[in-house]
Every structure is written in C-alpha cells, then in structure tokens.
Design a protein around this motif. Structure first.
Motif: not given
Length: 70
Positions: A22-31, A34-38, A44-49
């Motif tokens: 919900p906070l746009d922390v990640f960006r699409a990477g090649e492999t 990327e965690i761009c806005y750590r 919130c654990f949504l990405c982990q869940i």
C-alpha cells in the motif's frame, strides 16, 4: 528497517509484492523486486503474507518511534 530482505533464491519475480504494497515500497526489478523506499515501510506484513514463495522477510523493529496521540 522493516522490510529486511528478499531472498533471490526463492523469489520467482511474480510482482505480487509490488502490486500489494500500500505504500509503494517495491519496484519491479530484472531478477527480483527492488526495495526502493525501505524507510516508508510500515510493517503491515502484506508482502510477506502474499508472497507465494515466502521470499520476503519483514522485521518488526523500527528505527523511528511510533507517534503516540496526546
């Protein structure tokens, strides 16, 4: 920092974390994404869940204190 790491050996680069955050922390990477806005991560654990391969680890320890109401 809350989002600790993305395991490149487990990650299949499906983009779920990029879409679900919900906070746009990640960006699409090649492999792997990327965690761009750590610093914006609110643990919130949504990405982990929602990670289908359990490749993301979120830490609950925050560098800045949680603001409390007066």
């Amino acid at each position: 920092m809350p989002v600790f790491t993305i395991d490149s050996k487990k990650c299949v680069n499906c983009g779920t974390c990029v879409k679900i955050c919900p906070l746009d922390v990640f960006r699409a990477g090649e492999t792997v994404p990327e965690i761009c806005y750590r610093e914006d991560c609110q643990s919130c654990f949504l990405c982990q869940i929602y990670c289908p391969k359990d490749a993301i680890k979120v830490d609950t320890v925050r560098n800045r204190p949680t603001p409390l109401p007066y």
